[in-house]
Design a protein around this motif. Structure first.
Motif, PDB file in Angstrom:
ATOM      1  N   THR A 284      -7.954   3.310  -4.822  1.00 32.85           N
ATOM      2  CA  THR A 284      -6.843   3.271  -3.875  1.00 32.85           C
ATOM      3  C   THR A 284      -6.237   1.879  -3.802  1.00 32.85           C
ATOM      4  OG1 THR A 284      -7.951   4.978  -2.588  1.00 32.85           O
ATOM      5  CG2 THR A 284      -6.166   3.778  -1.508  1.00 32.85           C
ATOM      6  N   CYS A 285      -4.990   1.777  -4.229  1.00 31.36           N
ATOM      7  CA  CYS A 285      -4.294   0.496  -4.197  1.00 31.36           C
ATOM      8  C   CYS A 285      -4.277  -0.047  -2.775  1.00 31.36           C
ATOM      9  CB  CYS A 285      -2.877   0.656  -4.719  1.00 31.36           C
ATOM     10  SG  CYS A 285      -1.932  -0.877  -4.710  1.00 31.36           S
ATOM     11  N   THR A 286      -4.545  -1.334  -2.645  1.00 32.19           N
ATOM     12  CA  THR A 286      -4.603  -1.953  -1.325  1.00 32.19           C
ATOM     13  C   THR A 286      -3.211  -2.222  -0.746  1.00 32.19           C
ATOM     14  OG1 THR A 286      -4.769  -4.117  -2.372  1.00 32.19           O
ATOM     15  CG2 THR A 286      -6.837  -3.030  -1.735  1.00 32.19           C
ATOM     16  N   HIS A 287      -2.163  -1.998  -1.530  1.00 32.23           N
ATOM     17  CA  HIS A 287      -0.814  -2.205  -0.997  1.00 32.23           C
ATOM     18  C   HIS A 287      -0.424  -1.044  -0.086  1.00 32.23           C
ATOM     19  CE1 HIS A 287       3.776  -2.254  -1.551  1.00 32.23           C
ATOM     20  NE2 HIS A 287       3.452  -3.158  -0.646  1.00 32.23           N
ATOM     21  N   GLN A 288      -0.227   0.142  -0.663  1.00 34.15           N
ATOM     22  CA  GLN A 288       0.164   1.286   0.164  1.00 34.15           C
ATOM     23  C   GLN A 288      -0.569   2.558  -0.245  1.00 34.15           C
ATOM     24  OE1 GLN A 288       4.466   1.485   0.312  1.00 34.15           O
ATOM     25  NE2 GLN A 288       4.587  -0.283   1.664  1.00 34.15           N
ATOM     26  N   GLY A 289      -1.703   2.412  -0.904  1.00 35.53           N
ATOM     27  CA  GLY A 289      -2.587   3.556  -1.080  1.00 35.53           C
ATOM     28  C   GLY A 289      -2.386   4.436  -2.292  1.00 35.53           C
ATOM     29  N   ALA A 290      -1.553   4.053  -3.236  1.00 40.51           N
ATOM     30  CA  ALA A 290      -1.393   4.863  -4.442  1.00 40.51           C
ATOM     31  C   ALA A 290      -2.665   4.772  -5.297  1.00 40.51           C
ATOM     32  CB  ALA A 290      -0.184   4.380  -5.238  1.00 40.51           C
ATOM     33  N   THR A 291      -2.793   5.687  -6.240  1.00 42.64           N
ATOM     34  CA  THR A 291      -3.958   5.711  -7.113  1.00 42.64           C
ATOM     35  C   THR A 291      -3.712   4.848  -8.344  1.00 42.64           C
ATOM     36  OG1 THR A 291      -4.544   7.918  -6.362  1.00 42.64           O
ATOM     37  CG2 THR A 291      -5.451   7.226  -8.483  1.00 42.64           C
TER      38      THR A 291
ATOM     39  N   TYR B 122      -3.855  -0.910 -12.924  1.00 48.25           N
ATOM     40  CA  TYR B 122      -2.419  -0.983 -12.639  1.00 48.25           C
ATOM     41  C   TYR B 122      -2.051   0.072 -11.603  1.00 48.25           C
ATOM     42  CZ  TYR B 122       2.606  -0.291 -13.460  1.00 48.25           C
ATOM     43  OH  TYR B 122       3.955  -0.142 -13.311  1.00 48.25           O
ATOM     44  N   CYS B 123      -1.241  -0.336 -10.650  1.00 44.16           N
ATOM     45  CA  CYS B 123      -0.733   0.630  -9.671  1.00 44.16           C
ATOM     46  C   CYS B 123       0.691   1.017 -10.072  1.00 44.16           C
ATOM     47  CB  CYS B 123      -0.737   0.052  -8.260  1.00 44.16           C
ATOM     48  SG  CYS B 123      -0.073   1.248  -7.073  1.00 44.16           S
ATOM     49  N   PRO B 124       0.913   2.271 -10.421  1.00 46.41           N
ATOM     50  CA  PRO B 124       2.238   2.682 -10.886  1.00 46.41           C
ATOM     51  C   PRO B 124       3.294   2.765  -9.787  1.00 46.41           C
ATOM     52  CG  PRO B 124       0.771   4.572 -10.822  1.00 46.41           C
ATOM     53  CD  PRO B 124      -0.064   3.356 -10.501  1.00 46.41           C
ATOM     54  N   ARG B 125       2.899   2.719  -8.519  1.00 46.03           N
ATOM     55  CA  ARG B 125       3.919   2.868  -7.460  1.00 46.03           C
ATOM     56  C   ARG B 125       4.809   1.638  -7.345  1.00 46.03           C
ATOM     57  NH1 ARG B 125       2.258   5.204  -1.773  1.00 46.03           N
ATOM     58  NH2 ARG B 125       1.749   6.950  -3.148  1.00 46.03           N
ATOM     59  N   HIS B 126       4.230   0.450  -7.262  1.00 45.15           N
ATOM     60  CA  HIS B 126       5.042  -0.767  -7.133  1.00 45.15           C
ATOM     61  C   HIS B 126       4.636  -1.845  -8.121  1.00 45.15           C
ATOM     62  CE1 HIS B 126       4.912   0.976  -2.918  1.00 45.15           C
ATOM     63  NE2 HIS B 126       6.178   1.080  -3.244  1.00 45.15           N
ATOM     64  N   GLY B 127       3.694  -1.558  -9.005  1.00 41.92           N
ATOM     65  CA  GLY B 127       3.391  -2.485 -10.088  1.00 41.92           C
ATOM     66  C   GLY B 127       2.296  -3.499  -9.870  1.00 41.92           C
ATOM     67  N   ALA B 128       1.491  -3.359  -8.844  1.00 40.66           N
ATOM     68  CA  ALA B 128       0.407  -4.318  -8.641  1.00 40.66           C
ATOM     69  C   ALA B 128      -0.601  -4.230  -9.791  1.00 40.66           C
ATOM     70  CB  ALA B 128      -0.303  -4.052  -7.315  1.00 40.66           C
ATOM     71  N   LEU B 129      -1.206  -5.371 -10.099  1.00 35.00           N
ATOM     72  CA  LEU B 129      -2.230  -5.440 -11.134  1.00 35.00           C
ATOM     73  C   LEU B 129      -3.505  -6.012 -10.541  1.00 35.00           C
ATOM     74  CD1 LEU B 129      -0.275  -6.845 -14.212  1.00 35.00           C
ATOM     75  CD2 LEU B 129      -1.452  -4.639 -14.093  1.00 35.00           C
TER      76      LEU B 129
ATOM     77  N   GLY C 266       1.186  -9.023  -7.436  1.00 32.42           N
ATOM     78  CA  GLY C 266       1.530  -8.267  -6.246  1.00 32.42           C
ATOM     79  C   GLY C 266       2.374  -7.050  -6.571  1.00 32.42           C
ATOM     80  N   PRO C 267       2.769  -6.354  -5.522  1.00 32.01           N
ATOM     81  CA  PRO C 267       2.807  -6.778  -4.131  1.00 32.01           C
ATOM     82  C   PRO C 267       1.486  -6.659  -3.358  1.00 32.01           C
ATOM     83  CG  PRO C 267       3.743  -4.599  -4.300  1.00 32.01           C
ATOM     84  CD  PRO C 267       3.445  -5.060  -5.706  1.00 32.01           C
ATOM     85  N   ALA C 268       0.474  -6.076  -3.923  1.00 30.36           N
ATOM     86  CA  ALA C 268      -0.810  -6.018  -3.213  1.00 30.36           C
ATOM     87  C   ALA C 268      -1.309  -7.444  -2.986  1.00 30.36           C
ATOM     88  CB  ALA C 268      -1.817  -5.219  -4.027  1.00 30.36           C
TER      89      ALA C 268
HETATM   90  S1  FES Z   1       1.032   1.151  -3.543  1.00 23.20           S
HETATM   91 FE1  FES Z   1       0.196   0.022  -5.198  1.00 23.20          FE
HETATM   92  S2  FES Z   1       1.587  -1.591  -5.533  1.00 23.20           S
HETATM   93 FE2  FES Z   1       2.384  -0.516  -3.816  1.00 23.20          FE
END
Ligand code: FES
Length: 136
Positions: A79-86, A97-104, A114-116
């Protein structure tokens, strides 16, 4: 109040409202902390067979478990620490990699882009033959 002062006041109010709305929902990290787990999977079972090849990964109990190009099995919270995407595993750079906003995140779950702003929880992996224990 003359027209110029009225528009100036209105502009400041609108900007203030937009800033307040964004601070309330755009940047707030709302992800719950990663769970404490202790479970074992058998990579000889079909649902975990992806782990027998470099770059393969699976999800179990809220954890992403991946096999690196060197054959090491690693595990972090899915679970991405930014907004919870997988998050997904990227074998090329051995990162998540988080595909929602690009965090690594690094192989250990540390934020590398970021943005996480918070790390993924890293879990301990113990391998015994086909059995992979994930705990932490
Ligand atoms: S939810 Fe993962 S970068 Fe925003």
């Amino acid at each position: 109040m003359d027209r110029k002062n009225f528009l100036s006041t209105l502009g400041l109010s609108s900007a203030s409202l937009l800033a307040a709305a964004c601070l309330g929902s755009c940047s707030k990290e709302t992800v719950a902390s990663a769970p404490t787990v202790d479970f074992t999977i058998d990579i000889s079972q079909s649902q975990y067979a992806a782990l027998t090849a470099p770059g393969g990964y699976v999800y179990s109990n809220g954890i992403i478990i991946a096999t690196t190009s060197t054959g090491q099995i690693i595990a972090v919270s899915q679970t991405c620490t930014h907004q919870g995407a997988t998050v997904v595993f990227q074998n090329t750079n051995t990162d998540f990699y988080c595909p929602r906003h690009g965090a690594l995140f690094s192989a250990s779950g540390a934020v590398t882009a970021g943005p996480a702003s918070s790390n993924l929880k890293q879990y301990t992996v113990t391998v015994n033959g086909n059995l992979v224990r994930v705990h932490g």
